[in-house]
Scaffold this motif. Structure first.
Motif, PDB file in Angstrom:
ATOM      1  N   TYR A   1      34.183  18.626 -18.595  1.00  0.00           N
ATOM      2  CA  TYR A   1      36.061  19.507 -18.853  1.00  0.00           C
ATOM      3  C   TYR A   1      37.090  19.064 -17.510  1.00  0.00           C
ATOM      4  CZ  TYR A   1      31.993  22.650 -21.018  1.00  0.00           C
ATOM      5  OH  TYR A   1      31.315  23.365 -21.283  1.00  0.00           O
ATOM      6  N   ARG A   2      37.074  18.090 -18.202  1.00  0.00           N
ATOM      7  CA  ARG A   2      38.790  17.814 -17.092  1.00  0.00           C
ATOM      8  C   ARG A   2      40.133  18.101 -17.118  1.00  0.00           C
ATOM      9  NH1 ARG A   2      37.782  12.239 -17.359  1.00  0.00           N
ATOM     10  NH2 ARG A   2      37.019  12.178 -15.156  1.00  0.00           N
ATOM     11  N   ASN A   3      39.677  18.557 -18.393  1.00  0.00           N
ATOM     12  CA  ASN A   3      41.353  18.965 -19.222  1.00  0.00           C
ATOM     13  C   ASN A   3      41.012  20.627 -19.575  1.00  0.00           C
ATOM     14  OD1 ASN A   3      42.850  16.093 -18.958  1.00  0.00           O
ATOM     15  ND2 ASN A   3      41.859  15.521 -20.238  1.00  0.00           N
ATOM     16  N   THR A   4      39.550  21.314 -19.622  1.00  0.00           N
ATOM     17  CA  THR A   4      39.555  22.610 -20.586  1.00  0.00           C
ATOM     18  C   THR A   4      38.748  22.972 -19.365  1.00  0.00           C
ATOM     19  OG1 THR A   4      38.872  23.596 -22.116  1.00  0.00           O
ATOM     20  CG2 THR A   4      37.291  22.096 -21.896  1.00  0.00           C
ATOM     21  N   ASN A   5      38.801  24.123 -19.106  1.00  0.00           N
ATOM     22  CA  ASN A   5      37.654  25.605 -18.292  1.00  0.00           C
ATOM     23  C   ASN A   5      36.499  25.810 -18.886  1.00  0.00           C
ATOM     24  OD1 ASN A   5      40.733  25.225 -16.782  1.00  0.00           O
ATOM     25  ND2 ASN A   5      41.056  27.329 -18.008  1.00  0.00           N
ATOM     26  N   VAL A   6      35.563  26.007 -18.051  1.00  0.00           N
ATOM     27  CA  VAL A   6      34.648  26.257 -18.204  1.00  0.00           C
ATOM     28  C   VAL A   6      33.998  27.327 -17.130  1.00  0.00           C
ATOM     29  CG1 VAL A   6      32.947  24.531 -17.078  1.00  0.00           C
ATOM     30  CG2 VAL A   6      31.579  26.477 -19.355  1.00  0.00           C
ATOM     31  N   ILE A   7      33.607  28.479 -17.769  1.00  0.00           N
ATOM     32  CA  ILE A   7      32.565  29.086 -16.413  1.00  0.00           C
ATOM     33  C   ILE A   7      31.784  28.507 -15.946  1.00  0.00           C
ATOM     34  CG2 ILE A   7      32.530  31.598 -15.355  1.00  0.00           C
ATOM     35  CD1 ILE A   7      35.591  30.844 -16.228  1.00  0.00           C
ATOM     36  N   LEU A   8      30.562  28.973 -15.004  1.00  0.00           N
ATOM     37  CA  LEU A   8      29.363  28.462 -14.525  1.00  0.00           C
ATOM     38  C   LEU A   8      29.180  29.681 -14.095  1.00  0.00           C
ATOM     39  CD1 LEU A   8      27.251  26.492 -14.508  1.00  0.00           C
ATOM     40  CD2 LEU A   8      28.195  26.013 -12.040  1.00  0.00           C
ATOM     41  N   LEU A   9      28.389  30.461 -14.457  1.00  0.00           N
ATOM     42  CA  LEU A   9      27.776  31.824 -13.658  1.00  0.00           C
ATOM     43  C   LEU A   9      26.679  31.434 -12.583  1.00  0.00           C
ATOM     44  CD1 LEU A   9      28.151  34.880 -13.211  1.00  0.00           C
ATOM     45  CD2 LEU A   9      27.453  35.380 -15.610  1.00  0.00           C
ATOM     46  N   HIS A  10      26.004  31.710 -11.982  1.00  0.00           N
ATOM     47  CA  HIS A  10      24.696  31.797 -11.593  1.00  0.00           C
ATOM     48  C   HIS A  10      24.754  33.087 -10.831  1.00  0.00           C
ATOM     49  CE1 HIS A  10      24.884  26.668 -10.783  1.00  0.00           C
ATOM     50  NE2 HIS A  10      24.300  27.839 -11.753  1.00  0.00           N
ATOM     51  N   ASP A  11      23.363  33.889 -11.532  1.00  0.00           N
ATOM     52  CA  ASP A  11      22.699  35.092 -10.882  1.00  0.00           C
ATOM     53  C   ASP A  11      21.937  34.566  -9.523  1.00  0.00           C
ATOM     54  OD1 ASP A  11      20.855  37.150  -9.863  1.00  0.00           O
ATOM     55  OD2 ASP A  11      20.545  37.731 -12.118  1.00  0.00           O
TER      56      ASP A  11
ATOM     57  N   MET B   1      38.854  22.625 -15.658  1.00  0.00           N
ATOM     58  CA  MET B   1      38.155  23.240 -14.205  1.00  0.00           C
ATOM     59  C   MET B   1      36.726  24.023 -14.294  1.00  0.00           C
ATOM     60  SD  MET B   1      39.347  24.466 -11.501  1.00  0.00           S
ATOM     61  CE  MET B   1      41.407  23.730 -11.080  1.00  0.00           C
ATOM     62  N   ILE B   2      36.556  23.744 -13.631  1.00  0.00           N
ATOM     63  CA  ILE B   2      35.397  24.216 -13.509  1.00  0.00           C
ATOM     64  C   ILE B   2      34.931  26.080 -12.610  1.00  0.00           C
ATOM     65  CG2 ILE B   2      32.455  24.353 -13.314  1.00  0.00           C
ATOM     66  CD1 ILE B   2      32.942  21.325 -13.116  1.00  0.00           C
ATOM     67  N   PHE B   3      35.425  27.118 -13.119  1.00  0.00           N
ATOM     68  CA  PHE B   3      35.464  28.153 -11.819  1.00  0.00           C
ATOM     69  C   PHE B   3      33.804  28.975 -12.077  1.00  0.00           C
ATOM     70  CE2 PHE B   3      39.288  28.614 -14.524  1.00  0.00           C
ATOM     71  CZ  PHE B   3      40.060  29.139 -13.296  1.00  0.00           C
ATOM     72  N   TRP B   4      33.065  28.529 -10.305  1.00  0.00           N
ATOM     73  CA  TRP B   4      31.694  28.662 -10.576  1.00  0.00           C
ATOM     74  C   TRP B   4      31.688  29.768  -9.740  1.00  0.00           C
ATOM     75  CZ3 TRP B   4      28.292  25.749  -6.403  1.00  0.00           C
ATOM     76  CH2 TRP B   4      26.917  26.505  -6.254  1.00  0.00           C
ATOM     77  N   VAL B   5      31.115  31.440 -10.548  1.00  0.00           N
ATOM     78  CA  VAL B   5      31.037  32.844 -10.020  1.00  0.00           C
ATOM     79  C   VAL B   5      29.672  32.781  -9.671  1.00  0.00           C
ATOM     80  CG1 VAL B   5      31.199  35.053 -10.871  1.00  0.00           C
ATOM     81  CG2 VAL B   5      32.989  33.067 -11.398  1.00  0.00           C
ATOM     82  N   ILE B   6      29.647  33.144  -8.065  1.00  0.00           N
ATOM     83  CA  ILE B   6      27.828  32.871  -7.553  1.00  0.00           C
ATOM     84  C   ILE B   6      28.111  34.331  -7.890  1.00  0.00           C
ATOM     85  CG2 ILE B   6      26.515  33.145  -5.933  1.00  0.00           C
ATOM     86  CD1 ILE B   6      28.136  29.763  -6.106  1.00  0.00           C
ATOM     87  N   VAL B   7      26.488  35.380  -8.060  1.00  0.00           N
ATOM     88  CA  VAL B   7      26.213  36.435  -7.031  1.00  0.00           C
ATOM     89  C   VAL B   7      25.189  36.822  -6.363  1.00  0.00           C
ATOM     90  CG1 VAL B   7      26.033  39.324  -8.396  1.00  0.00           C
ATOM     91  CG2 VAL B   7      27.369  37.891  -9.354  1.00  0.00           C
ATOM     92  N   GLU B   8      25.358  37.325  -5.224  1.00  0.00           N
ATOM     93  CA  GLU B   8      23.718  37.463  -4.429  1.00  0.00           C
ATOM     94  C   GLU B   8      24.084  38.783  -3.515  1.00  0.00           C
ATOM     95  OE1 GLU B   8      22.090  34.854  -3.613  1.00  0.00           O
ATOM     96  OE2 GLU B   8      22.693  32.600  -3.943  1.00  0.00           O
TER      97      GLU B   8
END
Length: 207
Positions: A71-81, A1-8
């Motif tokens: 990352y089909r079977n694991t997790n990663v964080i995608l952090l965007h400033d 799973m991709i957890f996309w965290v965006i800060v605007e």
């Protein structure tokens, strides 16, 4: 799973400091995280700027599609400033209208992607309360402190309008310090990536 965290949010509101804080917390816990910062287009002409933004948006979608397979079977964080969606607000200062509806549909088609977008709000009260100062004296029109409130509202409106991901508005004026605000964002982010509910504390200020 991709957890996309965006800060605007507007310039000078502390987005990069917040993202660096989140990045440090992830790394401290051994969480795999990829971080990126999106700035203004480097091209000088209107036509070239539009092309650059469209290419950047397409590149981001392809990057996330590639990540989703890896990352089909694991997790990663995608952090965007800031993110590709920032141009929905800033495009009017470059005299054109951005439309990312096709990009949103492509993102919705990615099966193992969850997105949360923090829209950081600030205004004249924020500037005074926390002693915020502009990064550059000769800043672009949209980066001036006088534009903070209108830019903040534009982000809230535009992010809700695209109807993508979970949009969380963070009013900086509701906190005694920017550290307290950033801690609140971390608490919500942690609940998000752990797939747990987050209970918002009652408040009398709904502005």
């Amino acid at each position: 799973m991709i957890f996309w965290v965006i800060v605007e949010g507007p310039d000078n509101i502390g987005k990069t400091t917040l993202c660096n804080d989140l990045l440090g917390r992830f790394k401290q816990r051994g969480v795999e995280v990829a971080c990126a910062h999106f700035g203004a287009p480097k091209a000088k002409t209107k036509k070239a700027q539009i092309a650059e933004q469209k290419l950047e948006a397409s590149d981001v979608v392809k990057y996330i599609e590639d990540m989703s397979r890896f990352y089909r079977n694991t997790n990663v964080i995608l952090l965007h400033d800031r993110s590709i969606f920032g141009e929905l607000v800033y495009c009017k200062y470059r005299n054109y209208e951005a439309d990312y509806s096709d990009i949103v549909e492509q993102l919705r088609a990615i099966p193992n992607l969850q997105t949360i977008m923090f829209s950081i709000y600030g205004d004249a009260t924020t500037v005074s309360k926390f002693g915020l100062v502009p990064k550059l004296e000769n800043a672009s029109e949209y980066a001036k402190m006088s534009k903070m409130e209108s830019i903040s509202i534009d982000f809230i409106d535009k992010l809700h309008a695209i109807d993508y991901g979970r949009v969380v508005v963070i009013n900086s004026n509701n906190y005694d310090s920017l550290d307290e605000r950033n801690n609140h964002v971390w608490d919500i982010t942690r609940a998000f990536i752990n797939n747990k509910p987050y209970i918002f504390k009652p408040t009398n200020d709904y502005q």
